[in-house]
Design a protein around this motif. Structure first.
Motif, PDB file in Angstrom:
ATOM      1  N   ALA A  88       0.961  -1.431  -0.185  1.00  0.00           N
ATOM      2  CA  ALA A  88       0.144  -0.057  -0.013  1.00  0.00           C
ATOM      3  C   ALA A  88       0.853   1.112   0.080  1.00  0.00           C
ATOM      4  O   ALA A  88       1.948   1.270   0.604  1.00  0.00           O
ATOM      5  CB  ALA A  88      -0.987   0.125   1.138  1.00  0.00           C
ATOM      6  N   GLN A 101       9.503   9.120   2.043  1.00  0.00           N
ATOM      7  CA  GLN A 101       9.053   8.705   3.200  1.00  0.00           C
ATOM      8  C   GLN A 101       9.506   7.684   4.185  1.00  0.00           C
ATOM      9  O   GLN A 101       9.942   7.664   5.226  1.00  0.00           O
ATOM     10  CB  GLN A 101       7.592   8.624   2.986  1.00  0.00           C
ATOM     11  CG  GLN A 101       6.818   9.453   2.580  1.00  0.00           C
ATOM     12  CD  GLN A 101       6.231  10.478   3.556  1.00  0.00           C
ATOM     13  OE1 GLN A 101       5.740   9.943   4.611  1.00  0.00           O
ATOM     14  NE2 GLN A 101       5.863  11.716   3.193  1.00  0.00           N
TER      15      GLN A 101
ATOM     16  N   PRO B   3      11.883  12.866  11.886  1.00  0.00           N
ATOM     17  CA  PRO B   3      11.554  12.534  10.688  1.00  0.00           C
ATOM     18  C   PRO B   3       9.847  12.335  10.420  1.00  0.00           C
ATOM     19  O   PRO B   3       9.380  12.338   9.309  1.00  0.00           O
ATOM     20  CB  PRO B   3      12.288  11.263  10.549  1.00  0.00           C
ATOM     21  CG  PRO B   3      13.326  11.067  11.677  1.00  0.00           C
ATOM     22  CD  PRO B   3      12.914  12.224  12.560  1.00  0.00           C
ATOM     23  N   LYS B   6       8.004  15.369   9.717  1.00  0.00           N
ATOM     24  CA  LYS B   6       8.392  15.865   8.447  1.00  0.00           C
ATOM     25  C   LYS B   6       7.600  15.090   7.359  1.00  0.00           C
ATOM     26  O   LYS B   6       6.992  15.554   6.698  1.00  0.00           O
ATOM     27  CB  LYS B   6       9.980  15.783   8.069  1.00  0.00           C
ATOM     28  CG  LYS B   6      10.311  16.608   6.888  1.00  0.00           C
ATOM     29  CD  LYS B   6      11.625  16.488   6.571  1.00  0.00           C
ATOM     30  CE  LYS B   6      11.969  17.114   5.472  1.00  0.00           C
ATOM     31  NZ  LYS B   6      13.586  16.824   4.909  1.00  0.00           N
ATOM     32  N   ASN B   7       7.518  13.844   7.706  1.00  0.00           N
ATOM     33  CA  ASN B   7       6.690  13.009   6.966  1.00  0.00           C
ATOM     34  C   ASN B   7       5.210  13.166   6.963  1.00  0.00           C
ATOM     35  O   ASN B   7       4.565  13.398   5.736  1.00  0.00           O
ATOM     36  CB  ASN B   7       6.875  11.383   7.289  1.00  0.00           C
ATOM     37  CG  ASN B   7       8.089  10.713   6.539  1.00  0.00           C
ATOM     38  OD1 ASN B   7       8.823  11.366   5.782  1.00  0.00           O
ATOM     39  ND2 ASN B   7       8.332   9.516   7.055  1.00  0.00           N
ATOM     40  N   ILE B  10       4.729  16.537   4.964  1.00  0.00           N
ATOM     41  CA  ILE B  10       4.664  16.388   3.530  1.00  0.00           C
ATOM     42  C   ILE B  10       3.260  15.633   3.012  1.00  0.00           C
ATOM     43  O   ILE B  10       2.638  16.078   2.115  1.00  0.00           O
ATOM     44  CB  ILE B  10       5.674  15.554   3.085  1.00  0.00           C
ATOM     45  CG1 ILE B  10       7.192  16.331   3.345  1.00  0.00           C
ATOM     46  CG2 ILE B  10       5.690  15.157   1.734  1.00  0.00           C
ATOM     47  CD1 ILE B  10       8.484  15.766   3.377  1.00  0.00           C
ATOM     48  N   LYS B  11       3.066  14.600   3.412  1.00  0.00           N
ATOM     49  CA  LYS B  11       1.793  13.875   3.212  1.00  0.00           C
ATOM     50  C   LYS B  11       0.558  14.700   3.451  1.00  0.00           C
ATOM     51  O   LYS B  11      -0.357  14.609   2.292  1.00  0.00           O
ATOM     52  CB  LYS B  11       1.680  12.540   4.202  1.00  0.00           C
ATOM     53  CG  LYS B  11       2.451  11.261   3.948  1.00  0.00           C
ATOM     54  CD  LYS B  11       2.192  10.280   4.802  1.00  0.00           C
ATOM     55  CE  LYS B  11       2.854  10.064   6.177  1.00  0.00           C
ATOM     56  NZ  LYS B  11       2.403   8.989   6.872  1.00  0.00           N
ATOM     57  N   ASN B  14       0.451  17.037   0.477  1.00  0.00           N
ATOM     58  CA  ASN B  14       0.221  16.336  -0.646  1.00  0.00           C
ATOM     59  C   ASN B  14      -1.240  16.118  -1.105  1.00  0.00           C
ATOM     60  O   ASN B  14      -1.627  15.526  -2.321  1.00  0.00           O
ATOM     61  CB  ASN B  14       1.302  15.179  -0.895  1.00  0.00           C
ATOM     62  CG  ASN B  14       2.415  15.579  -1.407  1.00  0.00           C
ATOM     63  OD1 ASN B  14       2.603  15.799  -2.832  1.00  0.00           O
ATOM     64  ND2 ASN B  14       3.614  15.692  -0.573  1.00  0.00           N
ATOM     65  N   LYS B  15      -1.969  16.265  -0.098  1.00  0.00           N
ATOM     66  CA  LYS B  15      -3.450  15.786  -0.399  1.00  0.00           C
ATOM     67  C   LYS B  15      -3.976  17.067  -0.905  1.00  0.00           C
ATOM     68  O   LYS B  15      -4.042  18.267  -0.666  1.00  0.00           O
ATOM     69  CB  LYS B  15      -4.010  15.578   1.182  1.00  0.00           C
ATOM     70  CG  LYS B  15      -4.118  14.385   1.442  1.00  0.00           C
ATOM     71  CD  LYS B  15      -4.985  13.914   2.659  1.00  0.00           C
ATOM     72  CE  LYS B  15      -4.358  12.752   3.464  1.00  0.00           C
ATOM     73  NZ  LYS B  15      -4.962  12.822   4.925  1.00  0.00           N
ATOM     74  N   LYS B  16      -5.114  16.854  -1.842  1.00  0.00           N
ATOM     75  CA  LYS B  16      -5.633  18.092  -2.476  1.00  0.00           C
ATOM     76  C   LYS B  16      -6.567  18.813  -1.369  1.00  0.00           C
ATOM     77  O   LYS B  16      -6.680  19.936  -1.309  1.00  0.00           O
ATOM     78  CB  LYS B  16      -6.607  17.373  -3.532  1.00  0.00           C
ATOM     79  CG  LYS B  16      -5.910  17.589  -4.911  1.00  0.00           C
ATOM     80  CD  LYS B  16      -7.234  17.346  -5.934  1.00  0.00           C
ATOM     81  CE  LYS B  16      -6.586  16.911  -7.121  1.00  0.00           C
ATOM     82  NZ  LYS B  16      -6.830  15.604  -7.716  1.00  0.00           N
ATOM     83  N   GLU B 130      -5.138   6.021   6.883  1.00  0.00           N
ATOM     84  CA  GLU B 130      -4.039   5.346   6.755  1.00  0.00           C
ATOM     85  C   GLU B 130      -4.089   3.747   7.181  1.00  0.00           C
ATOM     86  O   GLU B 130      -3.756   2.716   6.522  1.00  0.00           O
ATOM     87  CB  GLU B 130      -2.762   6.034   7.447  1.00  0.00           C
ATOM     88  CG  GLU B 130      -2.306   7.114   6.890  1.00  0.00           C
ATOM     89  CD  GLU B 130      -0.661   6.922   6.679  1.00  0.00           C
ATOM     90  OE1 GLU B 130       0.045   6.125   6.519  1.00  0.00           O
ATOM     91  OE2 GLU B 130      -0.119   8.126   7.036  1.00  0.00           O
ATOM     92  N   ASN B 133      -6.566   2.414   3.930  1.00  0.00           N
ATOM     93  CA  ASN B 133      -5.747   2.160   2.692  1.00  0.00           C
ATOM     94  C   ASN B 133      -4.632   1.307   2.960  1.00  0.00           C
ATOM     95  O   ASN B 133      -4.091   1.089   1.895  1.00  0.00           O
ATOM     96  CB  ASN B 133      -5.690   3.351   1.926  1.00  0.00           C
ATOM     97  CG  ASN B 133      -4.651   4.290   2.531  1.00  0.00           C
ATOM     98  OD1 ASN B 133      -3.896   4.085   3.275  1.00  0.00           O
ATOM     99  ND2 ASN B 133      -4.933   5.732   2.002  1.00  0.00           N
ATOM    100  N   GLY B 134      -4.282   0.716   4.237  1.00  0.00           N
ATOM    101  CA  GLY B 134      -3.322  -0.125   4.302  1.00  0.00           C
ATOM    102  C   GLY B 134      -1.882   0.526   4.606  1.00  0.00           C
ATOM    103  O   GLY B 134      -1.039  -0.222   4.871  1.00  0.00           O
ATOM    104  N   THR B 135      -1.618   2.059   4.487  1.00  0.00           N
ATOM    105  CA  THR B 135      -0.342   2.169   4.505  1.00  0.00           C
ATOM    106  C   THR B 135       0.138   2.099   6.079  1.00  0.00           C
ATOM    107  O   THR B 135       1.333   2.312   6.350  1.00  0.00           O
ATOM    108  CB  THR B 135      -0.226   3.668   4.188  1.00  0.00           C
ATOM    109  OG1 THR B 135      -1.422   4.361   4.508  1.00  0.00           O
ATOM    110  CG2 THR B 135      -0.137   3.557   2.552  1.00  0.00           C
ATOM    111  N   LEU B 139       3.786   1.427   8.233  1.00  0.00           N
ATOM    112  CA  LEU B 139       4.491   2.557   9.221  1.00  0.00           C
ATOM    113  C   LEU B 139       4.996   1.893  10.503  1.00  0.00           C
ATOM    114  O   LEU B 139       6.027   2.104  10.871  1.00  0.00           O
ATOM    115  CB  LEU B 139       3.472   3.679   9.617  1.00  0.00           C
ATOM    116  CG  LEU B 139       3.145   4.816   8.606  1.00  0.00           C
ATOM    117  CD1 LEU B 139       2.222   5.688   9.172  1.00  0.00           C
ATOM    118  CD2 LEU B 139       4.332   5.438   7.875  1.00  0.00           C
TER     119      LEU B 139
END
Lengths: 318, 318
Positions: A88, A101, B3, B6-7, B10-11, B14-16, B130, B133-135, B139
């Motif tokens: 994913a 990332q 980190p 920061k991640n 950024i995420k 990066n979302k609309k 998260e 959608n499995g991410t 992590l």
């Protein structure tokens, strides 16, 4: 002396008083590809998720490079790279940004050079700056491999990595794994696709109903087979079955294993004896349509093991 | 830890959705300015007239009514008007003056309620999306503790809200200056109080207070929706409850009037979600001051954060 990368010891997971995984123990050596095999619901995924810490284990121990996962969890986790089920990603970000990332979360700093190196290894150089939502499943799988090996782990864990991959993708993955193994990276891979596992793995651990029922070395078995007993399929004319059985009964090197559909007999014998058997059958007046050696597949073994089990269960029941 | 922050940051950008929220704040501020502008146009007394004379004229008019009328409600309203005008004169507050500072004082928190709404949505989705959608699995297998991921995500939402607030102040300042001219931060203003004496103060004193108290409430909204999305694993439920609380807060005065007498009401968090009201009054209920309100909220915050963190630390990610 080969080094033990992963050791699990009497790993158990209970849910609602039911054992999902029961006393699972095995070890993995450096550079080894170990398959975790079993039907759906056998506890493969649960076992893997306990190793990576996604599921809390009820009891038992996990050691990674000799370190206890409970005591040095973070040190252990930085030795592991994993794809758990479908890889994913953050679809709205590019493949490269996704890798960045994961690079940031590594214990050691990961250089841009390393990221590019891995991208090249998984053959994604051309598409790495595209958004992940445009990727095909195979590309995502490769990006999954990339994120898993980015931080140069000692142990790679792949849960059902061949799900949704086309034959070429599966073959590519197999080649990567072999390449990594040659570089000393161990891989634990779970699957229910037996033929895949036979091609991919050095050893397989077979699980059923939460228990490990067999651990076997694939290559060793192939060697011993060719000396002691190779499985051979004999096809004869329909009305010659009885005659063939008589001839075979008279040859002490050959044992009848089982009779397959109608006119095919499965025999166990030394490989070298094939021409001699043929000669005797012909001399005995049997019309031979085919005589071919059959390598016993993991599937045969798996079915044999699981049917033994169910036989035992039936005996217990009566 | 850095980190991870920061991640997350950024995420987020990066979302609309994040950019849509930021754009919405600008659009909303334009709309509020337009409404405010047309409203001011209609009610403003002709320019050039001395505001003190106007207030005194009004007092004279009202005194005439006092002398001639005898209906009770007319007398009461006249007395009130006189009192108010005298207080305005004594404090030196011109009720009709409009500049960028008074504009900000009156509109900032109106627009900020949209920031609350957007923060509730962001806080509800940052963990649950998260997981969905499995991410999240990818992590949690990294060498960090689970609570560190929660903390990074929480701080990111708070940072997002703060960024929107800064954006709002800037847009407000620009529009206010363009339409109503630049004024002194120490412009005297009156804050209405429906059940007590009005407060006569200056913008630079009252606006930072209101903003600070607003931010405490905002933090509470974030904590509640963040925790609920984790505990109930449902983004929809968390957004729903967050918005419900938002609306319930705006009518909490009605609840206070109905239930204020009961012993338990002051321990419910809802009436304390309108902290900016403490700018004009010392007590929400007898014995319930700002310190008490903040204390109640702090207890709720700790319970929510504690429960969701403990749950997230222990849960199995299947």
């Amino acid at each position: 002396m080969s080094q033990t990368v992963l050791e699990i010891n009497e790993l158990t997971k209970q849910l609602n008083r039911k054992n999902i995984v029961h006393n699972a123990s095995f070890q993995m050596k450096k550079g080894e590809i170990l398959g975790l095999l079993g039907p759906n619901g056998a506890g493969k995924t649960t076992t893997i998720r306990m190793i990576v810490g996604l599921i809390k284990k009820t009891s038992g121990k996990v050691y990674i490079n000799g370190r206890d996962l409970d005591e040095e969890g973070r040190a252990c986790k930085s030795e592991i790279g994993a794809i758990v089920e479908n890889p994913a990603f953050y679809d709205h970000m590019s493949g490269y940004k996704n890798l960045e990332q994961y690079a940031r979360m590594a214990k050691n700093t990961i250089s841009k050079k390393r990221v590019n190196e891995v991208v090249e290894l998984v053959k994604l150089t051309g598409a790495i700056h595209d958004k992940v939502k445009k990727y095909s499943l195979g590309m995502k799988q490769r990006l999954g491999v990339a994120q898993a090996i980015l931080h140069e782990p000692a142990l790679l864990i792949l849960d059902e990595p061949t799900n949704g991959l086309d034959p070429k993708g599966i073959r590519d993955l197999r080649d990567y794994l072999r390449q990594l193994a040659d570089n000393g990276i161990s891989t634990l891979v779970s699957s229910h696709l037996l033929s895949e596992m036979q091609l991919m793995c050095d050893r397989v651990v077979i699980m059923e109903k939460g228990k490990i029922i067999n651990i076997s070395n694939i290559h060793e078995e192939e060697e011993t087979e060719s000396v002691a007993g190779q499985l051979v399929a004999l096809r004869v004319a329909d009305n010659h079955i009885g005659l063939a059985q008589e001839v075979i009964a008279g040859v002490k090197e050959v044992t009848l294993s089982q009779r397959e559909n109608g006119s095919v007999l499965l025999l166990k014998m030394p490989y070298d004896f094939l021409p001699e058997l043929n000669r005797r059958l012909v001399q005995g007046g049997v019309d031979v349509f085919g005589l071919e050696s059959r390598r016993s597949t993991l599937e045969d073994k798996f079915l044999a093991l699981t049917s033994e089990k169910s036989d035992e269960l039936q005996k217990e029941a009566t | 830890m850095l980190p991870l922050l920061k991640n997350e940051w950024i995420k987020l950008w990066n979302k609309k959705q994040t950019w849509i929220f930021a754009a919405a704040i600008v659009v909303i501020m334009f709309a509020i300015t337009a409404i405010y502008y047309s409203f001011i146009e209609e009610t403003t007394v002709p320019q050039g007239q001395n505001w003190e004379i106007a207030l005194e004229t009004e007092i004279a008019e009202q005194e005439e009514i006092l002398a001639n009328e005898n209906e009770e409600w007319v007398l009461e309203s006249a007395e009130q008007k006189i009192e108010e005008n005298e207080a305005l004169l004594a404090a030196g507050v011109d009720p009709n003056i409009t500049n960028n500072m008074t504009f900000m004082n009156e509109t900032l928190l109106v627009a900020a309620s949209f920031i609350t709404l957007f923060s509730v949505i962001a806080a509800s989705s940052i963990v649950s999306s998260e997981i969905d959608n499995g991410t999240m699995k990818h992590l949690l297998i990294r060498p960090f503790e689970r609570w560190q991921f929660l903390l990074a995500k929480f701080l990111t939402v708070v940072g997002f809200s703060a960024a929107l607030f800064v954006l709002l102040v800037l847009v407000n300042l620009i529009l206010g200056t363009l339409f109503f001219g630049a004024g002194s931060p120490s412009t005297p203003v009156m804050e209405m109080n429906f059940d007590g004496n009005n407060l006569y103060t200056t913008v630079d004193k009252v606006l930072p207070q209101k903003s600070g108290l607003y931010f405490l409430n905002l933090l509470m909204f974030i904590i509640i929706s963040f925790s609920i999305s984790i505990l109930f694993k449902s983004q929809t439920l968390a957004v729903g409850i967050g918005i419900f609380i938002l609306f319930a807060t705006s009518i909490s005065q009605a609840f206070t009037a109905l239930l204020g007498e009961t012993a338990w009401y002051k321990y419910v968090f809802l009436p304390h979600m309108d902290l900016p009201a403490y700018v004009v009054r010392d007590e929400l209920l007898p014995g319930v001051g700002l310190g008490f309100s903040v204390g109640v909220l702090a207890v709720y915050a700790l319970v929510f954060i504690g429960a969701s963190t403990v749950y997230f630390q222990k849960r199995d990610l299947a």
